[in-house]
Design a protein around this motif. Structure first.
Motif, PDB file in Angstrom:
ATOM      1  N   GLN A  49       0.923  -1.353  -0.063  1.00 60.26           N
ATOM      2  CA  GLN A  49      -0.133  -0.244  -0.060  1.00 60.26           C
ATOM      3  C   GLN A  49       0.775   1.305  -0.078  1.00 60.26           C
ATOM      4  OE1 GLN A  49      -2.624  -0.299   3.471  1.00 60.26           O
ATOM      5  NE2 GLN A  49      -4.058  -1.584   2.111  1.00 60.26           N
ATOM      6  N   LEU A  50       1.875   1.329   0.643  1.00 61.67           N
ATOM      7  CA  LEU A  50       2.746   2.346   0.765  1.00 61.67           C
ATOM      8  C   LEU A  50       3.526   2.663  -0.581  1.00 61.67           C
ATOM      9  CD1 LEU A  50       4.125   4.476   2.539  1.00 61.67           C
ATOM     10  CD2 LEU A  50       5.947   2.599   3.104  1.00 61.67           C
ATOM     11  N   LEU A  51       3.830   1.607  -1.279  1.00 60.77           N
ATOM     12  CA  LEU A  51       4.465   1.655  -2.415  1.00 60.77           C
ATOM     13  C   LEU A  51       3.480   2.119  -3.547  1.00 60.77           C
ATOM     14  CD1 LEU A  51       6.667  -1.567  -2.826  1.00 60.77           C
ATOM     15  CD2 LEU A  51       7.662   0.882  -2.783  1.00 60.77           C
ATOM     16  N   GLU A  52       2.383   1.665  -3.457  1.00 60.35           N
ATOM     17  CA  GLU A  52       1.273   1.900  -4.318  1.00 60.35           C
ATOM     18  C   GLU A  52       0.827   3.415  -4.215  1.00 60.35           C
ATOM     19  OE1 GLU A  52      -1.880  -0.786  -3.936  1.00 60.35           O
ATOM     20  OE2 GLU A  52      -0.837  -2.240  -5.236  1.00 60.35           O
ATOM     21  N   SER A  53       0.979   4.117  -2.959  1.00 63.59           N
ATOM     22  CA  SER A  53       0.610   5.302  -2.666  1.00 63.59           C
ATOM     23  C   SER A  53       1.869   6.375  -3.248  1.00 63.59           C
ATOM     24  CB  SER A  53       0.184   5.646  -1.273  1.00 63.59           C
ATOM     25  OG  SER A  53       1.352   5.480  -0.485  1.00 63.59           O
ATOM     26  N   ASP A  54       2.902   5.951  -2.941  1.00 64.95           N
ATOM     27  CA  ASP A  54       3.983   6.544  -3.417  1.00 64.95           C
ATOM     28  C   ASP A  54       4.149   6.817  -4.890  1.00 64.95           C
ATOM     29  OD1 ASP A  54       5.088   7.168  -0.825  1.00 64.95           O
ATOM     30  OD2 ASP A  54       6.606   5.567  -0.847  1.00 64.95           O
ATOM     31  N   LEU A  55       3.667   5.340  -5.634  1.00 65.04           N
ATOM     32  CA  LEU A  55       3.840   5.513  -7.124  1.00 65.04           C
ATOM     33  C   LEU A  55       2.678   6.495  -7.524  1.00 65.04           C
ATOM     34  CD1 LEU A  55       4.779   4.305  -9.598  1.00 65.04           C
ATOM     35  CD2 LEU A  55       3.093   2.458  -9.241  1.00 65.04           C
ATOM     36  N   MET A  56       1.295   6.438  -6.959  1.00 61.61           N
ATOM     37  CA  MET A  56       0.396   7.464  -7.480  1.00 61.61           C
ATOM     38  C   MET A  56       0.798   8.917  -7.129  1.00 61.61           C
ATOM     39  SD  MET A  56      -1.996   5.504  -8.589  1.00 61.61           S
ATOM     40  CE  MET A  56      -3.421   6.796  -8.537  1.00 61.61           C
ATOM     41  N   ARG A  57       1.286   9.345  -6.032  1.00 61.16           N
ATOM     42  CA  ARG A  57       1.806  10.714  -5.954  1.00 61.16           C
ATOM     43  C   ARG A  57       2.906  10.894  -6.756  1.00 61.16           C
ATOM     44  NH1 ARG A  57       3.800  10.845  -0.146  1.00 61.16           N
ATOM     45  NH2 ARG A  57       3.356   8.745   0.007  1.00 61.16           N
ATOM     46  N   LEU A  58       3.862  10.114  -7.291  1.00 60.06           N
ATOM     47  CA  LEU A  58       5.010  10.449  -8.107  1.00 60.06           C
ATOM     48  C   LEU A  58       4.357  10.673  -9.638  1.00 60.06           C
ATOM     49  CD1 LEU A  58       7.951  10.621  -8.839  1.00 60.06           C
ATOM     50  CD2 LEU A  58       7.927   8.340  -9.170  1.00 60.06           C
ATOM     51  N   ARG A  59       3.315   9.747 -10.045  1.00 58.67           N
ATOM     52  CA  ARG A  59       2.637   9.861 -11.291  1.00 58.67           C
ATOM     53  C   ARG A  59       2.178  11.223 -11.160  1.00 58.67           C
ATOM     54  NH1 ARG A  59       0.616   3.755 -12.214  1.00 58.67           N
ATOM     55  NH2 ARG A  59       2.945   2.915 -12.766  1.00 58.67           N
ATOM     56  N   GLU A  60       1.618  11.716 -10.253  1.00 56.48           N
ATOM     57  CA  GLU A  60       0.827  13.025 -10.239  1.00 56.48           C
ATOM     58  C   GLU A  60       1.818  14.159 -10.460  1.00 56.48           C
ATOM     59  OE1 GLU A  60      -1.578  12.974  -6.257  1.00 56.48           O
ATOM     60  OE2 GLU A  60      -3.078  11.510  -7.048  1.00 56.48           O
ATOM     61  N   LEU A  92      12.882   7.983 -11.229  1.00 55.93           N
ATOM     62  CA  LEU A  92      12.392   7.572 -10.138  1.00 55.93           C
ATOM     63  C   LEU A  92      11.130   6.722 -10.192  1.00 55.93           C
ATOM     64  CD1 LEU A  92      12.641   7.597  -7.291  1.00 55.93           C
ATOM     65  CD2 LEU A  92      11.529   9.572  -6.864  1.00 55.93           C
ATOM     66  N   SER A  93      10.273   7.167 -11.198  1.00 61.01           N
ATOM     67  CA  SER A  93       8.934   6.250 -11.335  1.00 61.01           C
ATOM     68  C   SER A  93       9.513   5.004 -11.859  1.00 61.01           C
ATOM     69  CB  SER A  93       8.156   7.099 -12.222  1.00 61.01           C
ATOM     70  OG  SER A  93       7.080   6.273 -12.690  1.00 61.01           O
ATOM     71  N   THR A  94      10.097   4.874 -12.881  1.00 64.18           N
ATOM     72  CA  THR A  94      10.710   3.630 -13.338  1.00 64.18           C
ATOM     73  C   THR A  94      11.313   2.750 -12.502  1.00 64.18           C
ATOM     74  OG1 THR A  94      11.398   4.572 -15.383  1.00 64.18           O
ATOM     75  CG2 THR A  94      12.223   2.642 -15.079  1.00 64.18           C
ATOM     76  N   ARG A  95      12.134   3.287 -11.510  1.00 67.57           N
ATOM     77  CA  ARG A  95      12.586   2.381 -10.379  1.00 67.57           C
ATOM     78  C   ARG A  95      11.808   1.876  -9.471  1.00 67.57           C
ATOM     79  NH1 ARG A  95      17.620   5.794  -8.085  1.00 67.57           N
ATOM     80  NH2 ARG A  95      16.187   7.580  -8.569  1.00 67.57           N
TER      81      ARG A  95
END
Length: 154
Positions: A8-19, A138-141
């Motif tokens: 969940q933490l990874l998914e939330s970080d990924l969503m914030r990064l994509r935004e 960073l998104s790719t990583r």
């Protein structure tokens, strides 16, 4: 439970990064907008310079005509003074040089300001592009970590 929290933490970080990620299309759009504004400014400055040049030319033509009329009137009134003195030519030349010099200084100042604005816009676009590239990396990583995490779970 811990794996679920990490996911969940990874998914939330990924969503914030994509935004927060600028795409290259966004950066290109910003650069095109800046270029359009600079072109508009250049057109306005060019129009102002042309207007100033025409006004200076009209003023000089008027002064030349006035000087010629005065010279002719003086010849008619005073027939003994038939020669135009050599002092008239340098005065007229100096006046023309002064007007043109002033106009060129104004044009130069406007162009320097536009160049500074263009450089600043280029710097901002470069910084935005670099930040977008860093965020994309960073998104790719994060995507790779996320995929690796899912493989480890599976």
């Amino acid at each position: 439970e811990k794996e679920r929290q990490v996911r969940q933490l990874l998914e939330s970080d990924l969503m914030r990064l994509r935004e927060a990620l600028y795409t290259s299309a966004d950066v290109d759009g910003l650069i095109q907008g800046l270029e359009a504004r600079l072109e508009n400014r250049l057109a306005l400055v060019t129009q102002d310079c042309d207007k100033s040049l025409r006004q200076a030319q009209r003023e000089l033509e008027y002064r030349i005509e006035t000087a010629l009329k005065e010279g002719l009137e003086q010849r008619v009134v005073q027939p003994e003074k038939t020669k135009v003195t050599c002092e008239d030519t340098p005065l007229l030349s100096r006046e023309i040089d002064r007007k043109i010099g002033t106009m060129l200084v104004e044009v130069d100042q406007k162009l320097e300001k536009m160049l500074a604005d263009a450089n600043e816009a280029t710097k901002l676009a470069t910084i935005s592009s670099a930040q977008a590239s860093d965020l994309q990396s960073l998104s790719t990583r994060l995507d790779q970590s996320h995929a690796s995490f899912h493989e480890d779970l599976g």
